[in-house]
Design a protein around this motif. Structure first.
Motif, PDB file in Angstrom:
ATOM      1  N   LYS A  79       0.855  -1.179   0.000  1.00 20.91           N
ATOM      2  CA  LYS A  79       0.000   0.000   0.000  1.00 20.91           C
ATOM      3  C   LYS A  79       0.892   1.230   0.000  1.00 20.91           C
ATOM      4  CE  LYS A  79      -3.939   2.198   2.284  1.00 20.91           C
ATOM      5  NZ  LYS A  79      -4.934   2.100   3.366  1.00 20.91           N
TER       6      LYS A  79
ATOM      7  N   SER B  98       2.084   5.292  -0.315  1.00 14.18           N
ATOM      8  CA  SER B  98       1.590   6.548   0.275  1.00 14.18           C
ATOM      9  C   SER B  98       1.647   7.637  -0.785  1.00 14.18           C
ATOM     10  CB  SER B  98       2.436   6.936   1.484  1.00 14.18           C
ATOM     11  OG  SER B  98       3.791   7.141   1.106  1.00 14.18           O
TER      12      SER B  98
ATOM     13  N   SER C 127       1.479  11.977  -1.310  1.00  7.94           N
ATOM     14  CA  SER C 127       1.531  13.309  -0.696  1.00  7.94           C
ATOM     15  C   SER C 127       1.695  14.354  -1.779  1.00  7.94           C
ATOM     16  CB  SER C 127       2.680  13.404   0.309  1.00  7.94           C
ATOM     17  OG  SER C 127       3.917  13.133  -0.331  1.00  7.94           O
TER      18      SER C 127
ATOM     19  N   CYS D  78       4.456   9.638  -4.905  1.00  9.56           N
ATOM     20  CA  CYS D  78       3.980   8.301  -4.543  1.00  9.56           C
ATOM     21  C   CYS D  78       5.178   7.491  -4.076  1.00  9.56           C
ATOM     22  CB  CYS D  78       3.304   7.632  -5.740  1.00  9.56           C
ATOM     23  SG  CYS D  78       2.357   6.162  -5.292  1.00  9.56           S
TER      24      CYS D  78
ATOM     25  N   SER E 111       6.762   3.913  -1.659  1.00 12.64           N
ATOM     26  CA  SER E 111       6.522   2.596  -1.074  1.00 12.64           C
ATOM     27  C   SER E 111       7.808   2.104  -0.424  1.00 12.64           C
ATOM     28  CB  SER E 111       6.071   1.593  -2.144  1.00 12.64           C
ATOM     29  OG  SER E 111       6.021   0.282  -1.601  1.00 12.64           O
TER      30      SER E 111
ATOM     31  N   ARG F  88      -5.377   9.049  -6.028  1.00  9.70           N
ATOM     32  CA  ARG F  88      -4.812   7.898  -5.337  1.00  9.70           C
ATOM     33  C   ARG F  88      -3.679   7.349  -6.205  1.00  9.70           C
ATOM     34  NH1 ARG F  88     -10.278   7.469  -4.079  1.00  9.70           N
ATOM     35  NH2 ARG F  88     -10.752   7.021  -1.871  1.00  9.70           N
TER      36      ARG F  88
ATOM     37  N   SER G 122      -3.421   3.870  -2.289  1.00 14.16           N
ATOM     38  CA  SER G 122      -2.938   4.740  -1.230  1.00 14.16           C
ATOM     39  C   SER G 122      -4.126   5.484  -0.612  1.00 14.16           C
ATOM     40  CB  SER G 122      -1.935   5.739  -1.792  1.00 14.16           C
ATOM     41  OG  SER G 122      -2.605   6.652  -2.665  1.00 14.16           O
ATOM     42  N   ALA G 123      -3.868   6.127   0.513  1.00 19.70           N
ATOM     43  CA  ALA G 123      -4.891   7.019   1.079  1.00 19.70           C
ATOM     44  C   ALA G 123      -5.124   8.162   0.091  1.00 19.70           C
ATOM     45  CB  ALA G 123      -4.429   7.546   2.425  1.00 19.70           C
TER      46      ALA G 123
END
Length: 652
Positions: A504, A506, A508, A525, A527, A575, A591-592
């Protein structure tokens, strides 16, 4: 035996009789044999002698017109095979009676082939696994011939044999041969005859035609017919399999078509091979027909797989490659179209990354004739007419130059497992039919077109729940009913599935998730695991995802999706996902979400609205000012009036 005629008188009073045997002097055991005594006019008695001893006697006066006396021996036994003689004081010449079927039969072959030309010299080989002293080769027909040789042991074949040279042979008669073996201590007791071997002459008459129904590529266990058709004067047809020492079969032609049918109720692997047929008339033998190669399939159970590269829909005039792949190590692969050989076979090649064997069949300058159903098979070099089970059928379609349709999905192209997937193919051209194809798939899904009030034609393809079997790259095509060609393909649409491996990433935003219009922003992105690719997706089915190769830095994988001079259109929910090169359509968990907001952008509509608001505000201000001036004027006027009234009162 000696057959004698006995009457009182001197020796030589009657001419020497003639002794004959029916049906032949070489007969199979248990056969009834008749001895004929010819030239016995006015004779009262006839005696049949075997090896000098009286065997049979008759006192009947011959009644037949040729003055013959008959002696019959039923169910002839081996012990009765001896020299037989007929005599009237002066005995007839002796005649040998041979009984066959006493021992097991030998085998007979001919070199170079049983298919011969006029004047050929041939070599016959008679052989047996058991030891016998001598071999006999016989020719059947009006002109009977026989050859006899001692047997010799062949160390290479570990058999006993005799080699006979025969020839030259002519096509004026039929040549059918058999061979026997026997021992020297009983030279008139022979073995079972070998299988008959008939010579086929490749003559000068027009060659017949040969064909197989339903086809020359036939499934093991299926029935089939082989047809041979020649001239009107053909009396007999002969079917020959190459490598065989005898004809496969003979048939009398069916009138009036003058063709013969050789029926096979159950095709087995032994029947695979190359066949020719011949016709025979009173004039001569015909030339042999063209070669019919009979292939038997489903001999080997490992099924190859056939795919079209890049897809089974190819533009007319373009190039196409058909890939045949199998986990079985077949020596060769072959391609068929409509169950007929299409291209020459190719050697298989081992592909290390897939650990399978393959052959690539290239088709250049594809034409409309190339459309149809293709299959591929595997086989081994030493048995080229024995093939594997066929691959699944691959339907090849030809696309033209008409306008390409569009392929859409209202659910988005990145989907969670278990979601329902429907793809829509549409066009502003009124296509009557649409087809959907998945990259690497052999099948086309076809649907009738529907027309909307807006003038569009479309078709919905319901693919069911999203799973690993539905993901992949799709294209669609349109076609008119009166045309055999499909349109150009739509742009590809990739359907991806999420949550297929436990990663999963992340997501930002830099410098911030809220930016002003015209600014630059980067969505990062990341990982902690090593991955190959990152995919950035914005919510909404119409938005296309972005894809970047991952960079591995400081013990993590990352990718920076840069956006310059942003506008409010880029606002939305984002995402990111991770993927691996080995599974292009399989993604990690999402991702969130990151909500990107773009502020401060002035549009034409807002400018008009602001101008209208400013004008209204000015009008309101001017109204207030006018009212103030009016009130002040009234107050000033009232003050002036009061002042005048005071002045007037003082003047009085």
């Amino acid at each position: 035996m000696t057959l004698g005629l006995r009457i009182p008188g001197l020796a030589g009073a009657f001419p020497k009789p003639i002794l004959r045997i029916q049906p032949d002097s070489v007969v199979y055991k248990q056969t009834t044999v008749t001895f004929l005594c010819e030239g016995t006019t006015e004779v009262k008695e006839c005696h049949l002698y075997k090896d000098g001893y009286q065997y049979l006697r008759t006192t009947e006066i011959p009644q037949n017109p040729r003055d013959k006396t008959e002696f019959s021996i039923s169910k002839n036994r081996p012990s009765r095979s001896r020299e037989i003689q007929l005599s009237i004081l002066d005995p007839s010449d002796s005649l040998e009676l041979v009984v066959t079927g006493i021992y097991g039969k030998p085998s007979l072959s001919v070199q170079p082939s049983p298919v011969v030309s006029e004047g050929s010299l041939l070599t016959f080989q008679c052989f047996s696994v058991k030891q016998y002293d001598r071999f006999v080769l016989t020719k059947k027909g009006p002109q009977k011939l026989s050859w006899m040789l001692d047997s010799k042991y062949n160390y290479s074949t570990q058999q006993y044999q005799a080699v006979f040279s025969v020839g030259p042979v002519t096509s004026s008669q039929r040549w059918t041969f058999r061979c026997y073996n026997f021992n020297k201590n009983s030279p008139l007791l022979w073995s079972e005859p070998s299988e008959p071997l008939e010579l086929l002459f490749s003559g000068t008459l027009h060659k017949p035609t040969i064909k197989a129904e339903p086809g020359s590529v036939i499934t093991s266990g299926s029935p089939m017919d082989i047809w041979c058709q020649g001239t009107l004067y053909a009396e007999i047809y002969v079917l020959h399999k190459d490598g065989s020492q005898k004809p496969w079969g003979t048939q009398i032609p069916q009138k009036p078509e003058n063709k013969a049918k050789f029926s096979i109720s159950n095709v087995t692997y032994q029947l695979a091979g190359q066949y020719h047929c011949y016709s025979y008339s009173l004039e001569d033998w015909s030339e042999h027909s063209d070669t019919l190669e009979l292939v038997v399939t489903e001999i080997y159970n490992i099924k190859p797989r056939l795919t079209a590269l890049p897809r089974p829909m190819v533009n007319s005039g373009g190039n196409m490659t058909l890939q045949c792949v199998s986990r079985e190590r077949y020596d060769k692969f072959i391609l068929t179209k409509e169950d007929q050989k299409f291209l020459s076979s190719l050697d298989s090649q081992y592909i290390h990354n897939i650990r399978q064997y393959q052959a690539l069949f290239s088709i250049d300058h594809v034409a409309p004739d190339h459309k149809g159903t293709f299959r591929c098979y595997g086989y081994y070099r030493q048995t080229p007419q024995l093939w594997s089970v066929p691959s699944d059928p691959l339907e090849i379609h030809i696309s033209g130059l008409s306008k390409k349709p569009s392929l859409l999905t209202h659910q988005g192209h990145i989907l969670d497992p278990g979601k329902h997937l429907t793809l829509q193919c549409c066009s502003d051209i009124n296509y009557d039919r649409f087809a959907l194809n998945k990259l690497g798939g052999a099948d086309f899904i076809q649907c009738d077109g529907q027309w909307t009030q807006a003038g569009l034609s479309l078709a919905n393809f319901t693919l069911g729940l999203v799973s690993n079997s539905t993901i992949g790259q799709y294209r669609c095509y349109g076609k008119h009913n009166l045309s055999s060609e499909w349109s150009a393909s739509s742009d590809p649409l990739a359907i991806l599935i999420t949550g297929q491996f436990p990663v999963k990433p992340s997501l930002s935003a830099k410098p911030n998730s809220t930016v002003h219009s015209g600014d630059n922003v980067t969505l990062l992105c990341q990982s902690p695991y090593k991955v190959d690719t990152f995919i950035l997706s914005k919510e909404g089915g119409a938005h296309k995802s972005q894809q970047l190769k991952a960079k591995f830095q400081v013990w993590e994988s990352q990718a920076e999706f840069s956006m310059s001079t942003v506008t409010s259109e880029l606002s939305g929910t984002y995402r990111c996902y991770a993927s691996e090169d080995s599974s292009l359509y399989v993604l990690s968990y999402a991702s969130a979400p990151v909500e990107l907001t773009v502020q401060g952008e002035v549009t034409l509509n807002s400018q008009v609205s602001e101008k209208q608001d400013y004008t209204l505000q000015n009008l309101i201000r001017m109204g207030f000012a006018g009212m103030i001036f009016i009130v002040l004027g009234i107050l000033v006027f009232e003050a002036w009036c009061i002042q005048r009234q005071s002045q007037c009162a003082a003047g009085k």
